[in-house]
Structure formats: structure tokens, C-alpha cells
Scaffold this motif. Structure first.
Motif, PDB file in Angstrom:
ATOM      1  N   VAL A  53      15.644  82.456  52.185  1.00  0.00           N
ATOM      2  CA  VAL A  53      15.742  80.990  52.158  1.00  0.00           C
ATOM      3  C   VAL A  53      14.426  80.402  51.647  1.00  0.00           C
ATOM      4  CG1 VAL A  53      16.250  78.928  53.536  1.00  0.00           C
ATOM      5  CG2 VAL A  53      17.341  81.085  54.101  1.00  0.00           C
ATOM      6  N   ALA A  54      13.324  80.988  52.118  1.00  0.00           N
ATOM      7  CA  ALA A  54      12.007  80.481  51.715  1.00  0.00           C
ATOM      8  C   ALA A  54      11.779  80.638  50.214  1.00  0.00           C
ATOM      9  CB  ALA A  54      10.914  81.199  52.500  1.00  0.00           C
ATOM     10  N   LEU A  55      12.398  81.659  49.626  1.00  0.00           N
ATOM     11  CA  LEU A  55      12.255  81.866  48.166  1.00  0.00           C
ATOM     12  C   LEU A  55      12.780  80.651  47.404  1.00  0.00           C
ATOM     13  CD1 LEU A  55      13.330  85.572  47.521  1.00  0.00           C
ATOM     14  CD2 LEU A  55      11.041  84.601  47.364  1.00  0.00           C
ATOM     15  N   PHE A  56      13.843  80.039  47.954  1.00  0.00           N
ATOM     16  CA  PHE A  56      14.471  78.907  47.250  1.00  0.00           C
ATOM     17  C   PHE A  56      13.855  77.564  47.617  1.00  0.00           C
ATOM     18  CE2 PHE A  56      17.753  82.180  46.977  1.00  0.00           C
ATOM     19  CZ  PHE A  56      18.060  82.101  45.623  1.00  0.00           C
ATOM     20  N   ILE A  57      13.626  77.369  48.919  1.00  0.00           N
ATOM     21  CA  ILE A  57      13.180  76.018  49.303  1.00  0.00           C
ATOM     22  C   ILE A  57      11.735  75.982  49.798  1.00  0.00           C
ATOM     23  CG2 ILE A  57      15.537  75.236  49.857  1.00  0.00           C
ATOM     24  CD1 ILE A  57      14.833  75.519  52.812  1.00  0.00           C
ATOM     25  N   GLY A  58      11.083  77.141  49.923  1.00  0.00           N
ATOM     26  CA  GLY A  58       9.695  77.174  50.386  1.00  0.00           C
ATOM     27  C   GLY A  58       9.606  76.858  51.871  1.00  0.00           C
ATOM     28  N   GLY A  59       8.409  76.937  52.411  1.00  0.00           N
ATOM     29  CA  GLY A  59       8.216  76.629  53.834  1.00  0.00           C
ATOM     30  C   GLY A  59       7.832  77.864  54.626  1.00  0.00           C
ATOM     31  N   ASN A  60       7.668  77.681  55.923  1.00  0.00           N
ATOM     32  CA  ASN A  60       7.250  78.779  56.785  1.00  0.00           C
ATOM     33  C   ASN A  60       8.415  79.752  57.012  1.00  0.00           C
ATOM     34  OD1 ASN A  60       6.985  79.925  59.742  1.00  0.00           O
ATOM     35  ND2 ASN A  60       4.942  79.512  58.984  1.00  0.00           N
ATOM     36  N   ASN A 105       8.962  82.310  59.057  1.00  0.00           N
ATOM     37  CA  ASN A 105       9.380  82.537  60.442  1.00  0.00           C
ATOM     38  C   ASN A 105      10.201  81.359  60.986  1.00  0.00           C
ATOM     39  OD1 ASN A 105       9.399  83.920  62.968  1.00  0.00           O
ATOM     40  ND2 ASN A 105       7.769  82.573  63.682  1.00  0.00           N
ATOM     41  N   SER A 106       9.694  80.147  60.757  1.00  0.00           N
ATOM     42  CA  SER A 106      10.403  78.969  61.262  1.00  0.00           C
ATOM     43  C   SER A 106      11.744  78.792  60.558  1.00  0.00           C
ATOM     44  CB  SER A 106       9.550  77.709  61.071  1.00  0.00           C
ATOM     45  OG  SER A 106       8.369  77.834  61.796  1.00  0.00           O
ATOM     46  N   LEU A 107      11.746  79.018  59.230  1.00  0.00           N
ATOM     47  CA  LEU A 107      13.006  78.908  58.479  1.00  0.00           C
ATOM     48  C   LEU A 107      14.019  79.927  58.993  1.00  0.00           C
ATOM     49  CD1 LEU A 107      12.045  78.457  54.715  1.00  0.00           C
ATOM     50  CD2 LEU A 107      13.515  76.969  56.059  1.00  0.00           C
ATOM     51  N   GLY A 108      13.530  81.140  59.243  1.00  0.00           N
ATOM     52  CA  GLY A 108      14.403  82.211  59.734  1.00  0.00           C
ATOM     53  C   GLY A 108      15.024  81.850  61.073  1.00  0.00           C
ATOM     54  N   LEU A 109      14.209  81.262  61.946  1.00  0.00           N
ATOM     55  CA  LEU A 109      14.731  80.866  63.261  1.00  0.00           C
ATOM     56  C   LEU A 109      15.722  79.712  63.136  1.00  0.00           C
ATOM     57  CD1 LEU A 109      11.458  81.308  65.254  1.00  0.00           C
ATOM     58  CD2 LEU A 109      13.588  82.443  65.784  1.00  0.00           C
ATOM     59  N   GLU A 110      15.440  78.824  62.186  1.00  0.00           N
ATOM     60  CA  GLU A 110      16.359  77.708  61.935  1.00  0.00           C
ATOM     61  C   GLU A 110      17.705  78.261  61.428  1.00  0.00           C
ATOM     62  OE1 GLU A 110      14.779  74.057  61.499  1.00  0.00           O
ATOM     63  OE2 GLU A 110      16.773  73.945  62.380  1.00  0.00           O
ATOM     64  N   VAL A 111      17.648  79.208  60.492  1.00  0.00           N
ATOM     65  CA  VAL A 111      18.870  79.834  59.962  1.00  0.00           C
ATOM     66  C   VAL A 111      19.587  80.577  61.093  1.00  0.00           C
ATOM     67  CG1 VAL A 111      19.759  81.621  58.401  1.00  0.00           C
ATOM     68  CG2 VAL A 111      17.981  80.050  57.609  1.00  0.00           C
ATOM     69  N   ALA A 112      18.803  81.328  61.885  1.00  0.00           N
ATOM     70  CA  ALA A 112      19.389  82.094  62.996  1.00  0.00           C
ATOM     71  C   ALA A 112      20.104  81.160  63.964  1.00  0.00           C
ATOM     72  CB  ALA A 112      18.299  82.866  63.731  1.00  0.00           C
ATOM     73  N   ARG A 113      19.472  80.023  64.246  1.00  0.00           N
ATOM     74  CA  ARG A 113      20.063  79.082  65.205  1.00  0.00           C
ATOM     75  C   ARG A 113      21.387  78.534  64.693  1.00  0.00           C
ATOM     76  NH1 ARG A 113      16.585  74.034  67.249  1.00  0.00           N
ATOM     77  NH2 ARG A 113      16.592  73.612  65.043  1.00  0.00           N
TER      78      ARG A 113
END
Lengths: 250, 222
Positions: B49-56, B58-66
Motif C-alpha cells: 500500500v505504501a508503494l502506491f500512496i506513501g506513508g508510514n 507499519n501504520s498503513l499495515g495496521l490500518e489495512v489489517a483493521r
């Protein structure tokens, strides 16, 4: 180097300059005020009010007003940092505990964990906000905004050890130097006038034993991972045992 | 060889999809369960996800996981509803009502520890306990999960969080045992085939492993 800020209620006149200075420095918007039985406004910490002065009417032979400044206590062992899954809640070597908004996903585990009910969730941004101890100002050699704004020296800031030593030598009683579960705090309360009353619920009501509200969560996590690991091991052992028994019975 | 129907179409369908959903729920719940042990899951989910929209990451991963966790929970609720309406009318035939627990536990130990041939009904006491745990556990996980999602009050959320974590811990432990008992013991493979594909068992298998149930089936045929 660890720093500490101290609130001395003996000197507070409830002018709320600290509240205003905090809002200005952190660029938080003003909030709609409301009538309440006392003059506390807003009535509790909010995502836009990192600190408030609580006004409390007490009867001690005569009716008097006492002031209590509320903000993050910046614990030595902050339960919010342990609970935060993203690492957004960070503790610095200066002792400040602050949220990095770019990492916060608004899960509110910190809200659950904080024994002082400090972090506040902002519905609009979906993130949690709280006092930063003005870590940006401290690192720039400045005083925290609230301390700088206080006109009566009710707020004192300095190196933690030195501040504590000085206050003790002046005969102050200190709250927060050592506290169970959180290991002490970097926001302290000191008084000469209200000795023995800082933790008295009729007066300031600061918690004597601020237990993290996470409760049994850490133990449950360890239990789950530990016993699931044991179950995998037991399954492998049973598989070997079962096959040995099968060979035996052939 | 004659065969005996042991699982309904709905049970086969629900079990298959429960595996997908529970797998996803476990995977996406793990980084919240223990960030020290399963923090890597957040990186696995966050990196693309970070590859496309950038950002942290770990936080992006947790957001996706949630969000995946919540999506999977909605599917779990749907599956549970289907099972509820399809299975409750035939609750009398479930054969998961425990009887003489002490004796059944001894039989279970005789089977798994001493590898003795013991007369089981359709399910042994371990399977009955697991079934009840799944029924109650899923209900608790759904209710506490919804409380954590919509947060009616932080006091309630704190209690729900503890129960949800305890449920997750017990499910992890139970699943290890359940999966092992199903696929780790070669003698149980006909049951696995029945659960995943055919829904039925060879009569001989039933006679050997579940003789009490075999008698029931025989008497019903008469």
C-alpha cells in the motif's frame, strides 16, 4: 537528560493563561464553552485542549477554591506507549510522551490504557491528541508554553533531579516522583499549603496507585501465545507418540 | 460399500468459508494481539500500500489489517446467520448435548493416550466441547468486536477488548488442537474428506470409530 514540569497549586490563581498559551503554541482551535457547576472550561481534556485548570470548591473550615492543572503526566513507564500498536505514542529521553499524528491510526488503545484519562480521540481527524510537554520547545532551549505563560510561578520547569531536590529542600510535598505501575511522572505536583491532600479525593484526588486500565490484556496476550506454542509442541509430540503406538500394535 | 451421511451441505459450506474468514481474522488480528511477535504482519500488509500512496508502512499495515478484520467480521456474521437459520431447526439431531461428562473424558483419554478402541457417539467429548466453544466464542467475538468498532463507551470498550483478546487466545489454542486432531492423525482422514467434500463416511469407518452413532443410524433405518 530528563526534565520535569511542576504545578504548585498554592500559587495558582486560576487565570488559565497556561490553557491559552498551550492552545496558541499547539495551534489548536478554540472550543465552544458551556456553563458548569464550577468555572472549569472545557470540563475535561479534549483533543483541542491539552491542558485545563480544574476549579474545585472545597470546605476546609471555610469555603475555598482550589485549582488543579490537568495535562499528560508523561509517565516514566507510560502504559500508552506499551499499548500503542503503531509506535505513534513515543517517549523521548527528555521524559516527554507525545503522539506522532502521522503514525496514529486512531485505535484508541492508548485511551484505554492511560490511568490518568489523558489521550483524547478527535472524530474529525480520526487521531488521538494530548500534551506533548512542548518537546519541540524544550529541544529548542525554551520553556514549555504553559510554564512560560504562568504569571504567578505556579508552574516550574527544569532538570528533573534538580527540580525535585530544590522543592524538597524548600519543604514542598511532591506527587509523581515515584508512583506504582507508571514508575513516576515528568509532570509533578508540589505543595506546602495542601500537604497530605494531593491524593485526597475531597481535594485534588490524584491517584495514589495509577494502574493502567489495560487490565489483564498483557497477561492474556502472553497466555495466548505461550499456550498456543505449547499446543503446537504437544501436537508434534503426540503425533510421534501415536505413530509409535501404532507400530507397537502391528 | 454403503456410506452414511454425517454432515449437511450447509455444514460443509460453512466450515469451508469459516476457514477462509477465520484465517483472515487471525492474520489481521495478530499485529494488534502482540506487536512484538506479530508486528511483521503490519509490514507485510502495509508495504504494498505504501508503494502506491506513501506513508508510514507499519501504520498503513495496521490500518489495512483493521479494515480487512472488520470486513472479514461482516462475512463471519453472514455465515453465522446462515448456519443459525439452517441448523437451529434441526438442533435435536446435533448430538452435541453432553451426557455423563466424566465417563466421556475417560473415553477420550483412553483413545488419545492409550490408543484404545472406545465407543464414541457421533462426536467425542472433545469435539462437543470444541463445538460449543466455537458457537459461544463466535458470538462473544462478534459482540465484543462490534463494541470495539463502534465504541459506545470507553469503559465498555476496555472490557470488550479484554474479552476479545481472551477469545482470540483461546481460539488460537483450540485451533491448534482442532487442526492437529483432524489432519495429524491418519485414522481421522475419512472424517476430513467428509467435512470438506462428500459429507458422508463409509459405514465400516463409522462402525469402528463411532459405534454408538452407528447404532443410532441403524435403528433409524429400520
Amino acid at each position: 537528560m530528563e526534565y520535569a514540569s511542576v504545578f504548585i497549586p498554592d500559587r495558582c490563581i486560576g487565570c488559565r493563561a497556561c490553557q491559552t498559551a498551550c492552545k496558541i503554541w499547539n495551534q489548536r482551535p478554540v472550543e465552544k464553552t458551556s456553563f458548569s457547576p464550577d468555572f472549569t472550561n472545557p470540563p475535561s481534556l479534549t483533543p483541542d485542549s491539552f491542558t485545563i485548570i480544574k476549579f474545585k470548591e472545597v470546605f476546609d473550615g471555610e469555603v475555598k477554591w482550589i485549582m488543579l492543572k490537568e495535562q499528560c503526566m508523561h509517565c516514566n513507564d507510560p502504559p500508552c506507549v506499551s499499548a500503542c500498536p503503531t509506535g505513534a505514542m513515543t517517549k523521548t529521553e527528555e521524559g516527554a510522551v507525545y503522539v506522532r499524528p502521522e503514525k496514529c491510526i486512531g485505535c484508541q488503545y492508548c485511551v484505554e490504557a492511560c490511568p490518568f484519562d489523558v489521550p483524547k480521540y478527535d472524530e474529525g481527524s480520526g487521531k488521538v491528541y494530548k500534551c506533548t510537554m512542548c518537546i519541540d520547545r524544550i529541544r529548542d532551549g525554551k520553556l514549555p508554553a504553559c510554564v512560560e505563560a504562568c504569571p504567578t510561578q505556579a508552574l516550574v520547569f527544569g532538570k528533573k533531579d534538580e527540580v525535585i531536590q530544590k522543592l524538597k529542600s524548600e519543604g514542598f510535598e511532591i506527587y509523581g516522583e515515584r508512583l506504582p505501575n507508571v514508575g513516576g511522572t515528568h509532570w509533578l505536583y508540589a505543595t506546602k499549603e495542601f500537604k497530605g491532600k494531593l491524593t485526597d479525593p475531597k481535594y485534588f484526588g490524584l491517584p495514589e496507585s495509577p494502574a493502567a486500565k489495560e487490565g489483564a490484556l498483557p497477561a492474556i496476550r502472553e497466555f495466548g501465545v505461550g499456550v498456543a506454542g505449547l499446543a503446537i509442541l504437544a501436537s508434534l509430540l503426540h503425533a510421534a507418540y501415536w505413530r509409535a503406538k501404532k507400530e507397537e500394535s502391528k | 460399500m454403503s456410506r452414511v451421511r454425517v454432515f449437511s451441505e450447509v455444514q460443509i459450506w460453512a466450515h469451508k468459508h469459516l476457514i477462509h474468514v477465520v484465517g483472515l481474522l487471525l492474520f489481521t488480528g495478530l499485529p494488534f494481539f502482540s506487536k512484538d511477535l506479530f508486528g511483521w504482519v503490519a509490514y507485510v500488509l502495509g508495504y504494498p500500500v505504501a508503494l502506491f500512496i506513501g506513508g508510514n508502512v507499519n501504520s498503513l499495515g495496521l490500518e489495512v489489517a483493521r479494515w480487512l478484520h472488520r470486513l472479514a467480521a461482516i462475512v463471519l456474521i453472514a455465515i453465522s446467520a446462515v448456519v443459525f437459520f439452517a441448523e437451529v431447526p434441526r438442533a435435536k439431531k446435533w448430538r452435541i448435548w453432553p451426557k455423563n461428562v466424566g465417563r466421556e473424558v475417560r473415553k477420550l483419554l483412553d483413545y488419545y493416550v492409550h490408543k484404545k478402541r472406545v465407543p464414541f457417539d457421533k462426536y467425542n467429548i472433545g469435539q462437543i466441547a470444541w463445538t460449543w466453544f466455537v458457537i459461544i466464542g463466535i458470538a462473544v467475538m462478534i459482540v465484543t468486536g462490534l463494541i470495539m468498532w463502534f465504541k459506545p463507551s470507553m469503559e465498555l470498550v476496555t472490557v470488550a477488548h479484554e474479552l476479545h483478546a481472551l477469545g482470540a487466545a483461546l481460539f488460537m489454542i483450540g485451533l491448534v488442537i482442532h487442526i492437529y486432531a483432524a489432519i495429524g492423525i491418519p485414522e481421522h482422514r475419512p472424517m476430513v474428506t467428509a467435512m470438506f467434500r462428500t459429507g458422508d463416511l463409509p459405514e465400516e469407518y463409522l462402525k469402528e470409530h463411532h459405534p454408538l452413532y452407528y447404532e443410532v443410524v441403524r435403528s433409524e433405518r429400520k
